[in-house]
Design a protein around this motif. Structure first.
Motif, mmCIF file in Angstrom:
data_model
loop_
_atom_site.group_PDB
_atom_site.id
_atom_site.type_symbol
_atom_site.label_atom_id
_atom_site.label_comp_id
_atom_site.label_asym_id
_atom_site.label_seq_id
_atom_site.Cartn_x
_atom_site.Cartn_y
_atom_site.Cartn_z
ATOM 1 N N SER A 55 69.424 11.016 42.225
ATOM 2 C CA SER A 55 68.163 10.736 41.553
ATOM 3 C C SER A 55 68.157 9.388 40.850
ATOM 4 N N PHE A 56 69.326 8.808 40.622
ATOM 5 C CA PHE A 56 69.428 7.515 39.938
ATOM 6 C C PHE A 56 69.517 6.351 40.928
ATOM 7 N N THR A 57 69.269 6.615 42.195
ATOM 8 C CA THR A 57 69.281 5.560 43.209
ATOM 9 C C THR A 57 67.840 5.246 43.625
ATOM 10 N N PRO A 58 67.601 4.045 44.185
ATOM 11 C CA PRO A 58 66.245 3.684 44.624
ATOM 12 C C PRO A 58 65.910 4.173 46.022
ATOM 13 N N LEU A 59 66.586 5.200 46.500
ATOM 14 C CA LEU A 59 66.361 5.711 47.853
ATOM 15 C C LEU A 59 65.207 6.707 47.853
ATOM 16 N N PHE A 60 64.043 6.252 47.434
ATOM 17 C CA PHE A 60 62.882 7.127 47.338
ATOM 18 C C PHE A 60 62.486 7.639 48.716
ATOM 19 N N GLY A 61 62.197 8.926 48.783
ATOM 20 C CA GLY A 61 61.910 9.563 50.051
ATOM 21 C C GLY A 61 63.142 10.119 50.729
ATOM 22 N N LEU A 62 64.313 9.718 50.243
ATOM 23 C CA LEU A 62 65.570 10.200 50.821
ATOM 24 C C LEU A 62 66.440 10.908 49.782
ATOM 25 N N HIS A 63 65.896 11.180 48.606
ATOM 26 C CA HIS A 63 66.696 11.802 47.557
ATOM 27 C C HIS A 63 67.219 13.172 47.988
ATOM 28 N N SER A 81 72.139 21.144 45.208
ATOM 29 C CA SER A 81 71.897 19.706 45.214
ATOM 30 C C SER A 81 70.403 19.401 45.292
ATOM 31 N N VAL A 82 69.668 20.210 46.049
ATOM 32 C CA VAL A 82 68.218 20.028 46.130
ATOM 33 C C VAL A 82 67.582 20.286 44.766
ATOM 34 N N ILE A 83 68.051 21.336 44.086
ATOM 35 C CA ILE A 83 67.539 21.629 42.744
ATOM 36 C C ILE A 83 67.913 20.509 41.781
ATOM 37 N N GLY A 84 69.139 19.983 41.904
ATOM 38 C CA GLY A 84 69.560 18.898 41.026
ATOM 39 C C GLY A 84 68.760 17.632 41.222
ATOM 40 N N SER A 85 68.291 17.378 42.452
ATOM 41 C CA SER A 85 67.497 16.175 42.708
ATOM 42 C C SER A 85 66.146 16.224 42.011
ATOM 43 N N PHE A 86 65.755 17.396 41.485
ATOM 44 C CA PHE A 86 64.515 17.539 40.723
ATOM 45 C C PHE A 86 64.562 16.703 39.445
ATOM 46 N N VAL A 87 65.755 16.284 39.020
ATOM 47 C CA VAL A 87 65.868 15.412 37.848
ATOM 48 C C VAL A 87 65.089 14.118 38.071
ATOM 49 N N GLY A 88 65.051 13.665 39.311
ATOM 50 C CA GLY A 88 64.233 12.502 39.635
ATOM 51 C C GLY A 88 62.818 12.937 39.963
ATOM 52 N N ASN A 89 61.936 12.913 38.993
ATOM 53 C CA ASN A 89 60.553 13.354 39.164
ATOM 54 C C ASN A 89 59.614 12.303 38.561
ATOM 55 N N PRO A 90 58.312 12.457 38.754
ATOM 56 C CA PRO A 90 57.387 11.435 38.253
ATOM 57 C C PRO A 90 57.481 11.155 36.758
ATOM 58 N N LEU A 91 58.017 12.089 35.976
ATOM 59 C CA LEU A 91 58.157 11.852 34.546
ATOM 60 C C LEU A 91 59.396 11.033 34.206
ATOM 61 N N THR A 92 60.471 11.219 34.965
ATOM 62 C CA THR A 92 61.745 10.575 34.628
ATOM 63 C C THR A 92 62.014 9.303 35.421
ATOM 64 N N ILE A 93 61.457 9.187 36.614
ATOM 65 C CA ILE A 93 61.765 8.031 37.458
ATOM 66 C C ILE A 93 61.400 6.702 36.796
ATOM 67 N N PRO A 94 60.246 6.572 36.121
ATOM 68 C CA PRO A 94 59.978 5.286 35.465
ATOM 69 C C PRO A 94 61.052 4.892 34.453
ATOM 70 N N VAL A 95 61.538 5.871 33.685
ATOM 71 C CA VAL A 95 62.590 5.584 32.698
ATOM 72 C C VAL A 95 63.889 5.218 33.407
ATOM 73 N N ILE A 96 64.239 6.005 34.443
ATOM 74 C CA ILE A 96 65.462 5.734 35.204
ATOM 75 C C ILE A 96 65.402 4.345 35.819
ATOM 76 N N ALA A 97 64.244 3.978 36.378
ATOM 77 C CA ALA A 97 64.105 2.689 37.045
ATOM 78 C C ALA A 97 64.304 1.535 36.074
ATOM 79 N N VAL A 98 63.695 1.625 34.900
ATOM 80 C CA VAL A 98 63.822 0.543 33.913
ATOM 81 C C VAL A 98 65.270 0.410 33.452
ATOM 82 N N VAL A 99 65.910 1.540 33.144
ATOM 83 C CA VAL A 99 67.297 1.504 32.684
ATOM 84 C C VAL A 99 68.210 0.955 33.773
#
Length: 214
Positions: A55-63, A81-99
């Motif tokens: 979820s912390f990688t820029p591989l959007f669409g392939l998470h 692992s599929v459940i864990g990838s839910f950490v990367g969601n529309p609420l968290t991805i902007p924060v993850i991307a900036v960091v």
């Protein structure tokens, strides 16, 4: 028997942005699914860690695909692992991307932070140029890769490099939290089965016969 009407693409897209019932209900449902996985706690935790890390990688669409592949590589539970990838969601991805991009640019010596709106524009623009180049290959027009190379150097590479450290930290944290969560559920399930077995055994026992002379 009535069949449930399949969801439209707009409904599925809406659920990605804001799930029906809210984010808290969606989180509780996924935690419930996670606890009920039959694998050993360590295997489930490795699967969750794989999904969180991807979820912390820029591989959007392939998470999801990346999470499953990483889970298989480290012998983790694929569904976890599929459940864990839910950490990367529309609420968290902007924060993850900036960091990630800020850290990556600093690690690569490219400067400091970047405007979050520029990140969104960069990814949307790169997607358009990539699709345009694919069509150019089909119809014979010359492809233009300059902007994609610039995007890779200025955004994608810093995102990938900068996401490694926070992704690893988050993955280890979720691994540590998942193990006791699954262990407690498994212990409670075994205890329920033991109580049920004792109760069924007590019901099936024949009544005690009176002794002679009573």
């Amino acid at each position: 028997m009535f069949r449930r009407k399949p969801r439209s693409y707009s409904q599925m897209a809406s659920d990605i942005v804001y799930p029906r019932g809210g984010w808290w209900r969606a989180i509780k449902y996924r935690v419930h699914r996670l606890r009920r996985l039959p694998d050993p706690p360590q295997r489930v935790a490795r699967g969750v860690a794989a999904g969180v890390f991807i979820s912390f990688t820029p591989l959007f669409g392939l998470h999801v695909v990346g999470a499953m592949a990483l889970a298989l590589a480290i012998r983790g539970n694929v569904l976890a692992s599929v459940i864990g990838s839910f950490v990367g969601n529309p609420l968290t991805i902007p924060v993850i991307a900036v960091v990630a991009i800020t850290l990556g640019r600093w690690m690569l010596g490219q400067g400091g932070s970047i405007d979050p709106m520029l990140i969104l524009e960069a990814f949307s623009g790169a997607t358009r140029h990539f699709l345009r180049n694919l069509l150019a290959v089909l119809d014979g027009r010359p492809a233009e890769w300059d902007r994609l190379v610039e995007f890779a150097q200025a955004v994608f590479l810093p995102y990938m490099v900068g996401g490694l450290i926070p992704g690893l930290i988050a993955a280890l944290l979720f691994h540590r939290l998942t193990v006791p969560l699954v262990e407690v559920y498994h212990q409670r399930r075994l205890a329920r089965r033991a109580r049920k077995a004792r109760a069924e055994g007590a019901v099936g026992e024949p009544a005690a016969q009176p002794m002679d002379g009573d």
